[in-house]
Write an enzyme that holds these catalytic residues in place. Structure first.
Site, PDB file in Angstrom:
ATOM      1  N   ARG A 181     -16.297  96.692  54.437  1.00  0.00           N
ATOM      2  CA  ARG A 181     -17.575  96.031  54.140  1.00  0.00           C
ATOM      3  C   ARG A 181     -17.414  94.652  53.501  1.00  0.00           C
ATOM      4  NH1 ARG A 181     -17.954 100.856  55.381  1.00  0.00           N
ATOM      5  NH2 ARG A 181     -19.832 101.659  56.415  1.00  0.00           N
ATOM      6  N   HIS A 348     -14.739  97.328  70.019  1.00  0.00           N
ATOM      7  CA  HIS A 348     -15.885  98.225  70.223  1.00  0.00           C
ATOM      8  C   HIS A 348     -16.076  98.459  71.730  1.00  0.00           C
ATOM      9  CE1 HIS A 348     -19.387 100.425  68.848  1.00  0.00           C
ATOM     10  NE2 HIS A 348     -19.867 100.098  70.029  1.00  0.00           N
ATOM     11  N   ALA A 349     -16.092  99.729  72.124  1.00  0.00           N
ATOM     12  CA  ALA A 349     -16.077 100.076  73.549  1.00  0.00           C
ATOM     13  C   ALA A 349     -17.298  99.532  74.283  1.00  0.00           C
ATOM     14  CB  ALA A 349     -16.019 101.586  73.706  1.00  0.00           C
ATOM     15  N   HIS A 378     -18.661 108.342  78.249  1.00  0.00           N
ATOM     16  CA  HIS A 378     -19.837 107.519  77.913  1.00  0.00           C
ATOM     17  C   HIS A 378     -19.771 106.178  78.659  1.00  0.00           C
ATOM     18  CE1 HIS A 378     -22.949 105.766  75.169  1.00  0.00           C
ATOM     19  NE2 HIS A 378     -22.279 104.662  75.436  1.00  0.00           N
ATOM     20  N   GLU A 379     -18.638 105.520  78.571  1.00  0.00           N
ATOM     21  CA  GLU A 379     -18.502 104.193  79.197  1.00  0.00           C
ATOM     22  C   GLU A 379     -18.598 104.286  80.713  1.00  0.00           C
ATOM     23  OE1 GLU A 379     -18.874 101.697  77.480  1.00  0.00           O
ATOM     24  OE2 GLU A 379     -18.586 102.670  75.551  1.00  0.00           O
ATOM     25  N   HIS A 382     -22.010 104.304  82.067  1.00  0.00           N
ATOM     26  CA  HIS A 382     -22.593 102.971  82.247  1.00  0.00           C
ATOM     27  C   HIS A 382     -22.172 102.379  83.599  1.00  0.00           C
ATOM     28  CE1 HIS A 382     -24.293 102.521  78.280  1.00  0.00           C
ATOM     29  NE2 HIS A 382     -23.144 102.546  77.639  1.00  0.00           N
ATOM     30  N   GLU A 406     -27.564 104.727  77.887  1.00  0.00           N
ATOM     31  CA  GLU A 406     -26.654 105.322  76.901  1.00  0.00           C
ATOM     32  C   GLU A 406     -26.500 106.829  77.070  1.00  0.00           C
ATOM     33  OE1 GLU A 406     -24.852 103.428  75.283  1.00  0.00           O
ATOM     34  OE2 GLU A 406     -25.954 101.567  75.615  1.00  0.00           O
ATOM     35  N   HIS A 506     -23.257  96.712  66.071  1.00  0.00           N
ATOM     36  CA  HIS A 506     -24.474  96.326  66.794  1.00  0.00           C
ATOM     37  C   HIS A 506     -25.349  95.334  66.030  1.00  0.00           C
ATOM     38  CE1 HIS A 506     -22.840 100.014  68.348  1.00  0.00           C
ATOM     39  NE2 HIS A 506     -23.498  99.839  69.465  1.00  0.00           N
ATOM     40  N   TYR A 516     -29.676 104.502  71.318  1.00  0.00           N
ATOM     41  CA  TYR A 516     -28.776 105.641  71.080  1.00  0.00           C
ATOM     42  C   TYR A 516     -29.533 106.854  70.537  1.00  0.00           C
ATOM     43  CZ  TYR A 516     -25.414 101.865  71.563  1.00  0.00           C
ATOM     44  OH  TYR A 516     -24.714 100.781  72.023  1.00  0.00           O
TER      45      TYR A 516
END
Ligand code: X8Z
Ligand code: ZN
Length: 607
Positions: A181, A348-349, A378-379, A382, A406, A506, A516
């Protein structure tokens, strides 16, 4: 006749669109003279013009995301600016057809053009340039970010995440939680500047602000959409609270109730994930006392020596078994599957179709775990969606709503059941149903735990983008919402300059997040519909549609529609209903809910 000739001539000379030619020819009151066929011609031209810049822009974005440096940043910012300016310009022109009587298809395309951008640039050149520059800067800061304990002892997000998945050392977990962070602190000012510029762009398009633009993409009035989300969340909330109660109690047993107070939100560093968004990695801490056989996919992948490519091939073969065409050779040549050693990349995928034809790729720093095996599905979801709608007109090349995009790969991943794992040789025996509580808990820790996180990110952003929350309150409001929806709290007091939302990809990348949340509802609806079509009789959690050409066909029929119709129609096509509905989730997890409520007897739940 004369009018048409004149228009065409002027358009040819100045190389402008038919519409601007028309406006020039009839300066006094252009709108009254416009016809439905002008609108169609305008859309044809706009789509052709956007298409021209889209592919080079996609190549520049890809180059940047797979090699973050000053040169790729400059080129991607420039092409992104050109692309966004072009779309914004056409989106503004589209307003001239507001009062022209056109058919439903033309109206839909005009609307999609108007609300297509995420962060619309204002007409002012300096401002649009700055917007693109900030965009690319923020992405780069996230992608290249790392936590340095000392000058020479740095660790990146992928490695921290891997450790946080398995480490039970609360001090180390806290160190990484806090360390990551630090990356987002310098994002805050850029972020708020960007919000102000994009809001100017949104106003020029006739929106109150970017919040209204984002909420207006769901085939219903922008102000109705949040109510729809409340309704869906209401369906899941009791179950989430049961899960939360059990997990908090178990974490209290493990770490002590001084670390995990039993009447407060759960400290965010202890849930096995950098953002406490999925909790599957702490299954071992919260699992039933009674021995449960739950397939350990990470272990199986290791034993069978799966490498990154083999994991992707295995995922591809699931889609092939449904009747989808294999991925093109270029997918294997051009994708990024592993984190390179020699340069910064955006790990990030993501999944890409660079030319809206066959140039499909994924970009992912694959870890050899069961969790990442799911992300690969998941990818690829898409990619198969992108391929299914590639022949639609440009403005319809997208998913029914962004939640659909998604949800597809996740839907397939819900079919990675013990039965399927045995079929592909990853496990030897299918555990009998007495083990189902363990397996349901494992799934719930990822899927149900995620839902309030999926909701809160844009609850925060909508407030920020509408100006309701200003920079000095960014972080406090973020934690209020984390607390309210997830029952999660910051493990340590946050500094005044902290910008914790920026530590989630994001936010700096400006990817809307409600998609999502929707996907987590939709994927269960899709899974149920496809299991019915595949005629899989078993309980939903044991169903796998692997090998079902019928299910594949039904899925493809929906994917091919792209966004040519309101999402309600696409949903109906596959599931028979026009409503998003979480009752399938309730049915899927019913035995687990009962079990959790038994475990929670005598515990003080809530926060
Ligand atoms: O960002 C993603 C995908 C790419 S679209 C990997 N997901 C969200 C996240 O990681 O925060 C998938 C689920 C939620
Ligand atoms: Zn995705």
């Amino acid at each position: 006749m004369e009018l048409i000739q004149k228009k065409t001539l002027i358009a040819a000379i100045i190389g402008a669109s038919l519409l601007s030619a028309n406006a020039i020819a009839h300066n006094e009151s252009p709108d009254q003279r416009l016809t439905a066929s002008d609108a169609k011609a305008f859309l044809d031209n706009a789509q052709a013009e956007i298409e021209k810049i889209q592919t080079p822009s996609a190549h520049a974005q890809w180059s940047y995301a797979t090699n973050i440096n000053i040169d790729t940043a400059a080129v991607s910012a420039y092409l992104n600016e050109m692309y966004s300016n072009k779309v914004a310009q056409f989106a503004k022109e589209a307003a001239k057809f507001n009062d022209v009587k056109v058919d439903a298809d033309t109206r839909r395309k005009l609307n999609l053009l108007r609300n297509g951008l995420t962060m619309p640039p204002p007409a002012d050149d300096k401002k649009s340039e700055r917007l693109a520059e900030i965009n690319s800067k923020l992405e780069g800061m996230y992608g290249a970010g790392e936590y340095c304990r000392t000058e020479n002892d740095c660790i990146n997000l992928v490695d921290m995440s891997a450790e946080m998945a398995t480490s039970r050392d609360k001090d180390l977990l806290l160190e990484y939680w806090k360390g990551w962070r630090e990356v987002s602190v310098p994002m805050k000012e850029l972020y708020s500047e960007q919000v102000a510029i994009a809001n100017e762009g949104a106003k020029e398009l006739g929106f109150k602000n970017v919040s209204e633009l984002w909420r207006g993409k769901y085939d219903m009035p922008a102000d109705e959409f949040p109510k729809e989300l409340d309704r869906l969340w209401g369906q899941v909330q009791p179950f989430y609270e049961s899960l939360h109660c059990h997990v908090r109690a178990k974490l209290g047993e493990h770490y002590g109730t001084d670390v995990v107070p039993q009447d407060q939100p759960i400290p965010a560093h202890l849930l096995g994930n950098m953002w406490a968004q999925t909790w599957g990695n702490i299954y071992d801490l919260v699992k039933p006392e009674q021995e449960m056989k739950v397939p350990d996919v990470t272990k199986a992948l290791k034993e069978q020596q799966y490498d990154e490519i083999k994991m992707v091939k295995q995922a591809e073969s699931f889609f092939s078994s449904l009747g989808f065409e294999e991925l093109p050779e270029t997918f294997w040549e051009r994708s990024l599957f592993q984190k390179p050693e020699d340069r910064d990349v955006q790990c990030h995928a993501s999944a890409w179709n660079l030319d809206d034809k066959e140039d499909l790729r994924i970009k992912m720093c694959i870890q050899k775990t069961g969790e990442e095996f799911n992300v690969i599905h998941h990818e690829l979801g898409h990619n198969y969606y992108q391929r299914a709608y590639k022949d639609q007109p440009l403005l319809y090349r997208g998913s029914a709503n962004d939640g659909f995009h998604e949800a597809i790969g996740d839907t397939i991943a819900l079919s990675i059941t013990p039965k399927y794992l045995k079929q592909i040789g990853l496990i030897d025996t299918i555990p009998d149903e007495s083990n189902d509580i363990g397996m349901l808990l494992q799934v719930a820790l990822d899927k149900i735990a995620f839902i309030p996180f999926g909701l809160m990110v844009d609850q925060w952003r909508w407030k920020v983008l509408s100006g309701e929350v200003t920079p000095e309150n960014y972080n406090d409001v973020w934690w209020e919402l984390r607390n309210k929806y997830q029952g999660v709290m910051a493990p340590i007091e946050r500094d005044a300059e902290a910008f914790d939302p920026g530590a989630k990809y994001h936010v700096p990348a400006n990817v809307p997040y409600t998609r999502y949340f929707l996907a987590h509802i939709l994927q269960f609806q899709f899974h149920k519909a496809l299991c019915d079509i595949a005629n899989d009789q078993g309980p939903l959690n044991r169903c796998s549609i692997y090998g079902s050409k019928e299910a594949g066909k039904a899925l493809n029929d929906m994917l091919e529609m792209g966004m040519s119709e309101p999402w309600q129609n696409a949903l109906e096509k596959l599931t028979g209903t026009k409503q998003m509905d979480a009752s399938t989730i309730q049915a899927y997890f019913a035995p687990l809910k009962k079990w959790l409520d038994e475990q929670n007897q005598g515990r003080q739940c809530g926060w």
